[in-house]
Design a protein around this motif. Structure first.
Motif, mmCIF file in Angstrom:
data_model
loop_
_atom_site.group_PDB
_atom_site.id
_atom_site.type_symbol
_atom_site.label_atom_id
_atom_site.label_comp_id
_atom_site.label_asym_id
_atom_site.label_seq_id
_atom_site.Cartn_x
_atom_site.Cartn_y
_atom_site.Cartn_z
ATOM 1 N N TYR A 25 37.576 29.728 27.879
ATOM 2 C CA TYR A 25 38.843 29.923 28.586
ATOM 3 C C TYR A 25 39.085 31.392 28.902
ATOM 4 N N MET A 26 38.688 32.275 28.007
ATOM 5 C CA MET A 26 38.838 33.709 28.272
ATOM 6 C C MET A 26 37.959 34.126 29.451
ATOM 7 N N LEU A 27 36.734 33.623 29.482
ATOM 8 C CA LEU A 27 35.827 33.957 30.573
ATOM 9 C C LEU A 27 36.345 33.392 31.889
ATOM 10 N N GLY A 28 36.828 32.146 31.842
ATOM 11 C CA GLY A 28 37.376 31.536 33.044
ATOM 12 C C GLY A 28 38.568 32.308 33.575
ATOM 13 N N PHE A 29 39.464 32.720 32.689
ATOM 14 C CA PHE A 29 40.628 33.500 33.107
ATOM 15 C C PHE A 29 40.195 34.843 33.693
ATOM 16 N N GLY A 30 39.173 35.452 33.093
ATOM 17 C CA GLY A 30 38.665 36.713 33.610
ATOM 18 C C GLY A 30 38.141 36.582 35.025
ATOM 19 N N MET A 31 37.489 35.458 35.338
ATOM 20 C CA MET A 31 36.953 35.251 36.681
ATOM 21 C C MET A 31 38.087 35.038 37.687
ATOM 22 N N VAL A 32 39.147 34.377 37.265
ATOM 23 C CA VAL A 32 40.316 34.230 38.136
ATOM 24 C C VAL A 32 40.899 35.606 38.462
ATOM 25 N N MET A 33 40.991 36.464 37.462
ATOM 26 C CA MET A 33 41.554 37.798 37.669
ATOM 27 C C MET A 33 40.652 38.646 38.573
ATOM 28 N N ILE A 34 39.358 38.417 38.510
ATOM 29 C CA ILE A 34 38.446 39.121 39.416
ATOM 30 C C ILE A 34 38.818 38.814 40.861
ATOM 31 N N TYR A 35 39.122 37.550 41.143
ATOM 32 C CA TYR A 35 39.488 37.184 42.520
ATOM 33 C C TYR A 35 40.838 37.790 42.906
ATOM 34 N N VAL A 36 41.769 37.825 41.975
ATOM 35 C CA VAL A 36 43.082 38.421 42.251
ATOM 36 C C VAL A 36 42.923 39.895 42.631
ATOM 37 N N VAL A 37 42.125 40.638 41.867
ATOM 38 C CA VAL A 37 41.895 42.053 42.162
ATOM 39 C C VAL A 37 41.180 42.208 43.505
ATOM 40 N N TYR A 38 40.232 41.325 43.778
ATOM 41 C CA TYR A 38 39.501 41.360 45.050
ATOM 42 C C TYR A 38 40.458 41.193 46.239
ATOM 43 N N VAL A 39 41.354 40.217 46.153
ATOM 44 C CA VAL A 39 42.320 39.996 47.232
ATOM 45 C C VAL A 39 43.202 41.226 47.416
ATOM 46 N N TRP A 40 43.650 41.796 46.308
ATOM 47 C CA TRP A 40 44.507 42.989 46.373
ATOM 48 C C TRP A 40 43.789 44.140 47.066
ATOM 49 N N GLN A 41 42.530 44.385 46.719
ATOM 50 C CA GLN A 41 41.793 45.492 47.330
ATOM 51 C C GLN A 41 41.528 45.236 48.805
ATOM 52 N N THR A 42 41.234 43.991 49.155
ATOM 53 C CA THR A 42 40.957 43.663 50.550
ATOM 54 C C THR A 42 42.199 43.846 51.412
#
Length: 334
Positions: free
Chosen positions: A142-159
């Motif tokens: 679950y920690m790894l899964g949540f981390g991958m979700v946050m990766i996408y959130v940061v990606y959207v923000w930077q884009t």
């Protein structure tokens, strides 16, 4: 009858994706955002919805056989990035082979392309690591899964943050055609755009549900696992929107939209969907799964290296991506 059902559900999915994507283009134009945001986020997410809806429905509301549901879900989750990184890029490149030749240049906006690939490679490496985490270690998964979700959130923000500068440089989004609902007399405003987005989403869910049931029956008829069928057939079928949109865009010289449509979908499907798979399915290193992940990463790294070179991307570079897909077919079917 089963294969007719698959065909009909595919038609529903493709129509739904076209309705959704058409509305997204108008949304991007009204919001005044760049082609990079429209391609890598809006169009990528919109055309990725067919592939996205299939594994989600398979896991949460598929057939009565939970093992089959998990196989369809994992196959669709990992098959989509494999297809995008290999066959989709190859077909896009071949669509301009005649006009640009093998050594012709491909000119997507470089910073956006490299950003997409960096995020995808990191996230997909985490998905590979997760294959070796025992399923009973729920907290780690679950920690790894949540981390991958946050990766996408940061990606959207930077884009999105990079959008303003790109618009100023002349990369603003322009809708290619009138919105479908406007053709029947409705006004082109945010309410109608949202209405068409919801209509496309509902059609996608209906088509994906029928497709899942058809896959289970087709696997039994063909005598192969639902996992392998999902890895090969579902991505080919449901990724047609990405292929068609990217081919149309690159033939019009809109290389940034064409690449962003594919690489943005790779980030979306390399973060959010594997996160769901890691947390809710067995997610184990079966042969078909492990080979698919390795070849997908090779294809992404190859594109990343070529995109960073001084000479930039050329048409022939995407031929290797196609060769990697053929390699996968040879290994898993032999």
């Amino acid at each position: 009858m089963v294969f007719l059902q698959l065909f009909l559900m595919l038609i529903v999915i493709l129509i739904a994706a076209e309705v959704f994507t058409n509305a997204l283009e108008h949304l991007g134009e009204k919001l005044g955002i760049s082609e990079g945001v429209t391609g890598s986020i809006f169009a990528a997410v919109g055309t990725a919805l067919p592939e996205t809806s299939v594994p989600l429905l398979a896991i949460f509301a598929g057939t009565s056989n939970m093992e089959t549901n998990h196989e369809i879900g994992v196959g669709a989750i990992l098959g989509a990035p494999l297809m995008l990184a290999t066959l989709s890029l190859f077909l896009m490149g071949m669509s301009v082979y005649k006009s640009r030749t093998a050594t012709g240049h491909l000119r997507p906006e470089r910073t956006g392309l490299v950003r997409d690939l960096n995020y995808f490679i990191v996230a997909f490496l985490l998905a590979a690591v997760a294959l070796y985490i025992p399923h009973e270690k729920d907290l780690f998964r679950y920690m790894l899964g949540f981390g991958m979700v946050m990766i996408y959130v940061v990606y959207v923000w930077q884009t999105i943050r990079a959008s303003k500068g790109l618009v100023a440089e002349g990369h603003a989004t322009e809708a290619e055609s009138d919105m479908f609902l406007c053709k029947i007399g409705l006004p082109n405003n945010m309410v109608v755009i949202v209405l068409q987005l919801l209509l496309g989403l509902l059609l996608l869910l209906a088509g994906a549900k029928g497709f899942i049931n058809g896959v289970e029956s087709a696997a039994e008829i063909l005598g192969i696992s639902a996992l392998l069928l999902s890895l090969l057939i579902i991505p080919i079928a449901t990724e047609l929107p990405e292929k068609v949109n990217s081919i149309l865009w690159i033939r019009k010289g809109k290389d940034t939209l064409a690449f962003g449509n594919i690489t943005g979908a790779m980030v979306f499907q390399g973060t959010l969907l594997p996160a769901i798979g890691i947390m809710l399915t067995p997610w184990v290193p079966r042969k078909e799964v492990l080979i698919g992940i390795v070849l997908t990463l090779l294809a992404a790294v190859w594109l990343r290296i070529m995109a960073s070179r001084k000479g930039g991307l050329r048409v022939w570079h995407l031929m290797l991506n196609g060769a990697l897909y053929v390699t996968y077919l040879f290994i898993v079917l032999s």
